[in-house]
Design an enzyme around this catalytic site. Structure first.
Site, PDB file in Angstrom:
ATOM      1  N   ASP A 166       0.824  -1.202   0.000  1.00  0.00           N
ATOM      2  CA  ASP A 166       0.000   0.000   0.000  1.00  0.00           C
ATOM      3  C   ASP A 166       0.861   1.255   0.000  1.00  0.00           C
ATOM      4  O   ASP A 166       1.371   1.669   1.045  1.00  0.00           O
ATOM      5  CB  ASP A 166      -0.906  -0.032   1.242  1.00  0.00           C
ATOM      6  CG  ASP A 166      -1.806   1.192   1.334  1.00  0.00           C
ATOM      7  OD1 ASP A 166      -2.364   1.428   2.414  1.00  0.00           O
ATOM      8  OD2 ASP A 166      -1.939   1.905   0.319  1.00  0.00           O
TER       9      ASP A 166
ATOM     10  N   ASP B  88      -1.721   5.566  -5.198  1.00  0.00           N
ATOM     11  CA  ASP B  88      -2.057   4.702  -4.066  1.00  0.00           C
ATOM     12  C   ASP B  88      -2.397   3.279  -4.510  1.00  0.00           C
ATOM     13  O   ASP B  88      -3.525   2.997  -4.931  1.00  0.00           O
ATOM     14  CB  ASP B  88      -3.246   5.309  -3.304  1.00  0.00           C
ATOM     15  CG  ASP B  88      -3.618   4.505  -2.074  1.00  0.00           C
ATOM     16  OD1 ASP B  88      -4.572   4.911  -1.380  1.00  0.00           O
ATOM     17  OD2 ASP B  88      -2.960   3.479  -1.809  1.00  0.00           O
TER      18      ASP B  88
HETATM   19  N1  LIG Z   1      -5.870   1.895   1.405  1.00  0.00           N
HETATM   20  C1  LIG Z   1      -5.543   1.022   2.522  1.00  0.00           C
HETATM   21  C2  LIG Z   1      -6.533  -0.082   2.699  1.00  0.00           C
HETATM   22  C3  LIG Z   1      -6.295  -1.313   2.145  1.00  0.00           C
HETATM   23  C4  LIG Z   1      -7.223  -2.334   2.334  1.00  0.00           C
HETATM   24  C5  LIG Z   1      -8.358  -2.055   3.071  1.00  0.00           C
HETATM   25  C6  LIG Z   1      -9.316  -3.111   3.316  1.00  0.00           C
HETATM   26  C7  LIG Z   1     -10.470  -3.019   4.034  1.00  0.00           C
HETATM   27  C8  LIG Z   1     -11.019  -4.257   3.982  1.00  0.00           C
HETATM   28  C9  LIG Z   1     -10.191  -5.043   3.217  1.00  0.00           C
HETATM   29  O1  LIG Z   1      -9.128  -4.327   2.815  1.00  0.00           O
HETATM   30  N2  LIG Z   1      -8.596  -0.862   3.589  1.00  0.00           N
HETATM   31  C10 LIG Z   1      -7.700   0.128   3.402  1.00  0.00           C
END
Ligand SMILES: NCc1ccc(-c2ccco2)nc1
Length: 327
Positions: free
Chosen positions: A32, A212
């Protein structure tokens, strides 16, 4: 020493998971560039939340005494816990004293995510959420081993791609790399496009946002998004589906950013048809959507990045910058 890790998309390219070995256990993490914490599912979670995931064994690990973390993401999801130091290997690159953040609590969104075993942040370490002392990202910890202080991403639609660490792979892109300066003052890979276009409709307003890899879609101001879908017949902003939908056979307008004076970075319309909303309707969900209230920046997520080989350059020639080339 450089490294390359293969990253694989979940269904609908919702997220891309990359194998990471911590101690002697391999986790599949969501890399990320929009955050700076490396966290993993752990044995401190309720047992039912551990099911189906690789789990970090905190009882066998070296605690960082007094440290904890808590993170809230732009999509409203959150996680938190305590911190350990461990050996982390990605694509053949090793960080021996990496801060590994063990999850003790997860929000419902993560509890529902049956696939990722956590996140590996690749934003600037100033964004790290460990208290009382911020910890360094994996990239910062291995940077001195690399030929160049760069991460290069090749994310693909419905197929495995790569994260290159320390080098730029000329075999992965066509044409020139166009670079644009990054403002890292808020910890993100933030850049500004001087203008943008929806197909031939050029809009000479600048657009600032972040590159991102941890966000699925392209998130823009709501008036910009409504202007985009005005070009798509049958498109509508659907409260039921949580955003703009349109007939799946729609021909979508390409989305172009104009960067570094006169260089166009174009997302083809096909990539902006994100996915069908369900198995019966012929409606598809758009890859460009409005940024939610929690998010006050524009986000150039995976739908955007999939069209490009992107070089996240932390300073090979001065300040941080992003390089874009067609792939
Ligand atoms: N941008 C960061 C991020 C990455 C994944 C997730 C996420 C939530 C539920 C599954 O995955 N949330 C935020």
């Amino acid at each position: 020493l450089n490294g390359t890790a293969v990253t694989s998309p979940e269904a609908n390219d919702l997220e891309y998971l990359t194998p990471v070995t911590i101690g002697n256990v391999t986790f599949h993490l969501d890399f990320d560039t929009g955050s700076a914490d490396l966290w993993v599912y752990s044995d401190e979670l309720p047992t039912d939340e551990q099911t189906g995931h690789a789990v970090y064994a905190t009882t066998d690990s070296k605690l960082l005494p007094g440290s904890s973390w808590e993170i809230l993401y732009g999509d409203g999801s959150s996680a938190g816990g305590d911190v350990f130091a461990d050996t982390v290997v990605v694509g053949g690159l090793t960080a021996t004293m990496q801060a590994v953040e063990a999850a003790a609590t997860l929000s419902a969104e993560f509890e529902r995510d049956a696939h990722s075993d956590g996140l590996l942040g690749l934003a600037f370490s100033t964004l790290n959420m460990v208290k009382p002392q911020k910890q360094s990202t994996f990239f910062d910890n291995v940077k001195s081993q690399l030929d160049l202080p760069v991460i290069a991403t090749s994310l693909k639609h419905g197929a495995p791609g790569t994260y290159d660490f320390g080098f730029i792979d000329e075999n992965k892109y066509t044409g020139p790399l166009t670079y644009v300066d990054v403002d890292s003052s808020r910890g993100y890979w933030t850049f500004t496009a001087d203008a943008y276009a929806f197909g031939d409709d050029q809009i000479s307003t600048s657009l600032t946002g972040i590159a991102d890899t941890g966000t699925t879609l392209i998130l823009l101001p709501s008036d910009t998004v409504s202007r985009y879908y005005a070009n798509v017949s049958g498109a509508q902003d659907s409260p039921l589906h949580g955003g703009y939908v349109f007939p799946c056979d729609s021909k979508l307008t390409p989305f172009t950013l104009v960067v570094a004076g006169n260089h166009s970075v174009t997302v083809p319309g096909e990539l902006i048809n994100y996915a069908p909303v369900g198995s019966v309707s012929n409606l598809c969900f758009g890859g460009i959507q409005a940024a939610s209230g929690l998010v006050d920046i524009n986000i150039f997520g995976d739908v955007f990045l999939k069209s490009q080989y992107v070089v996240f350059d932390a300073g090979s020639q001065g300040g941080p910058r992003l390089g874009f080339a067609n792939q």
